[in-house]
Design an enzyme around this catalytic site. Structure first.
Site, short mmCIF file in Angstrom:
data_model
loop_
_atom_site.label_atom_id
_atom_site.label_comp_id
_atom_site.label_asym_id
_atom_site.label_seq_id
_atom_site.Cartn_x
_atom_site.Cartn_y
_atom_site.Cartn_z
CG PHE A 126 -1.94 1.04 1.24
CD1 PHE A 126 -3.05 0.93 0.43
CD2 PHE A 126 -1.81 2.16 2.04
CE1 PHE A 126 -4.03 1.93 0.42
CE2 PHE A 126 -2.78 3.16 2.03
CZ PHE A 126 -3.89 3.04 1.21
CG ASP A 195 0.80 -2.63 6.81
OD1 ASP A 195 -0.26 -3.06 7.31
OD2 ASP A 195 0.86 -1.55 6.22
CE1 TYR A 220 -8.70 1.78 7.58
CE2 TYR A 220 -7.94 2.97 9.51
CZ TYR A 220 -7.79 2.63 8.19
OH TYR A 220 -6.74 3.13 7.47
CE LYS A 221 -7.22 -1.61 5.54
NZ LYS A 221 -8.02 -0.86 4.56
NE ARG A 369 -10.00 -3.32 -2.12
CZ ARG A 369 -9.46 -2.74 -1.05
NH1 ARG A 369 -8.19 -2.97 -0.75
NH2 ARG A 369 -10.16 -1.94 -0.30
#
Lengths: 398, 398
Positions: A126, A195, A220-221, A369
């Site tokens: 990312f 990560d 938050y995922k 996605r």
């Protein structure tokens, strides 16, 4: 009812995690974007209301002690710990993932042996990780070397100080081999920084077991902590005494209320703290983490793989041949908890899916996605998502 | 009723800001700790509930666009701007004060001219500023020079890159002279970085007017944003193109969703953003800032001085001679919005005050701190606080 719909029904009936769905606020949308923003756990609104109205509104300043505000970063870190295979006392919650990447990389370079002046970074990661790694390299006098994870072992050497890899690729959903890559980094004498944004809460990570040095992740995922909820930092216990933070805020001082002008770091994971913790977001996250009570992460992983397997099977059945190309590896050992499909006009296709109640997301330039959160996505959702995708792409019912 | 109590009644009756108190959730406590944690604005609980239940719970990922989540850091920055004398487009909200001090100081050093390799820091400042300044100096190859604000002008020279000063001393409540110190820093060819934690929302700051280069501040004191609410960063418009952040997260990229591996900074104040913004806390702060609608900061300052003047008068009347020593300057030009009194057994005295419904705080080793938030503290509160202090310290009624 089609064969696949019947299969979905049976799979849902035998799903040990199915009851967890009731602990989230959901509607009849098929929400496959939990890898971007997890759905709202039902315990959160009441908790946040109590934090705002009673803890802040009535107790005010007393809540720093009486409501446990001051110790929230490490207490909530300990709540995340079992989900990523960490014993207590090694994780603090706070700041954004980007800020934690900076702390972790600079601290890793400072702990690396003499002559080590290169940071290796996953070039498929990312983007923010790469940007921050570049800044960490610049500020520590290191070179930055972007490398694909598959080519990592050959790129390591006597100059390597630290290596930053994303556990799951945010675009393709490819899962990188944390145990073997960590071992390769250690064999080269460097520190491994992982990560976990796209893996924590979706699959076992095993930080302690595999000897990971430092790790960061968002909440938050798959951890459903809410939009922009604070991230976390893991520092392996053996390294904590040598963790030398580039952001030594007063919250990481051994005696923060002594107000000493000389900095002296706290022991343990507390060294990863910086400024005053963001209480509303932290305590919303704490309530969100309660859904994990009694949920083994292995069960989550088993269901995650069953969901993505079934999705791929349904896509094959419902979508016209050649209309999509799967970017996500088929091998379980290489798959996170999402499926990425390349297709023409992907942005437009995703809009039409959303109009029909199937929410995934679009990643520039041509990727659909779909994220599968095992705590609240069921097999009927999966069948419906693939069926609607087939309809949008012009296929019939399989 | 004593003379002072009658005076208080009259002062409250003619107070133009008195009606603002109804916009906060308060009880019959005299809350003089708003310089640590501001009281709860009445608009916040309902807003937070909407953010949690509807924006997150129902709209989910769509809220990044539809609920204005993505642009919250700069939108809320523009809401703070008039309170600190800044035109729009120069403030972003996010991260902690400590993290923003790091961004500001590193960026300031990078903008300073060649040969400038010294950071000067207010040696009386809140400790975190000093700790972070030390790290910024270490990471940019600078020396760190702690200096008392009064001695600043003489300490500046051709080596000075940046100067960090706290606008109001957190312990004594002393207000430093921002216009003249900023001018002195500029005369030496350096950049001025101000910490506004204890001044924003209590007095006019005049960032644009006085040519301040960079500034940071928290939002949970006089801005009432809630516990640990996000801090902000001001970058003067003329410097924005040269603002080179040490924390170049994806949120400061010119095209964050392009997911480019190469970092290219956004124009303007957006460069101060780092990672994904913390939405729950940000939007609570946004609701909290609505109480400022139609409130000129000059009126707040006038009332603040009237409150602290009256408090000192009441303390003189009610407290036995010699029992306390005032650390806060008597000159208006040198006073923030708090009064610090040194006294024996200060920790114990503060506990007894709190038991009697007067909430200030204790700062090690011997300081009683009383903060006066003009939006919700009245003159009767002030009279009662001083009277109770007099009782606790064994004085009679004055």
């Amino acid at each position: 009812m089609s064969d696949l719909a019947r299969r979905a029904e049976k799979l849902d009936a035998s799903d040990e995690l199915a009851a967890k769905r009731a602990e989230f606020e959901l509607d009849d949308t098929v929400y496959l974007d939990g890898n971007s923003l997890g759905a709202l756990p039902a315990a959160v609104p009441g908790r946040v209301e109590d934090v705002v109205r009673r803890q802040w509104g009535r107790l005010r300043i007393r809540s720093w002690d009486e409501s446990g505000w001051w110790t929230a970063p490490e207490r909530i870190g300990d709540r995340i710990a079992p989900l990523v295979g960490a014993a207590p006392g090694q994780i603090v919650v706070g700041d954004s993932t980007s800020v934690n990447v900076f702390k972790a990389l600079v601290a890793a370079v400072r702990m690396a042996g003499p002559g080590r002046d290169e940071i290796v970074v996953d070039s498929s990661t990312f983007p923010t990780d790469g940007y921050i790694a570049e800044s960490a390299a610049r500020m520590t006098g290191c070179a930055l070397r972007p490398v694909l994870p598959a080519e990592l072992p050959g790129a390591l050497g006597a100059r390597t100080a630290a290596v930053l890899v994303n556990h799951v690729d945010y675009r393709t959903g490819r899962l990188h081999d944390l145990p073997s890559l960590t071992a390769a980094v250690h064999a080269a004498g460097a520190l491994a920084v992982w990560d976990l944004c796209h893996s924590a809460g979706a699959l076992p990570v095993g930080l302690d077991e595999h000897g990971v040095d430092l790790a960061v992740g968002c909440t938050y995922k798959y951890l459903n902590g809410g939009p922009g909820a604070p991230a976390y930092l893991y520092v392996r216990r053996e390294l904590q005494d040598r963790f030398d933070s580039p952001l030594p805020g007063w919250n990481s001082h051994v005696n923060p209320f002594g107000m000493s002008p000389a900095y002296e770091p706290a022991p343990g994971a507390l060294r990863g703290r910086v400024g005053t913790p963001d209480i509303l977001s932290l305590l919303a996250l704490e309530a969100a983490l309660e859904v994990w009570e009694g949920v083994p992460v292995e069960a989550v992983r088993a269901k995650s793989l069953a969901l993505t397997d079934f999705f791929l099977e349904c896509v094959t059945a419902y979508v016209p041949p050649g209309a999509v190309e799967c970017l996500t590896p088929l091998a379980h050992a290489e798959r996170g908890s999402q499926v990425a499909l390349r297709c023409a006009d992907a942005g437009d296709v995703m809009e039409r899916l959303i109009d029909r109640g199937v929410v995934g997301d679009f990643r520039h330039p041509d990727v659909l996605r779909f994220g599968f959160t095992p705590l609240y996505v069921g097999f009927a959702d999966v069948e419906r998502a693939a069926r609607v995708l087939g309809e949008v792409l012009g296929g019939g019912l399989g």
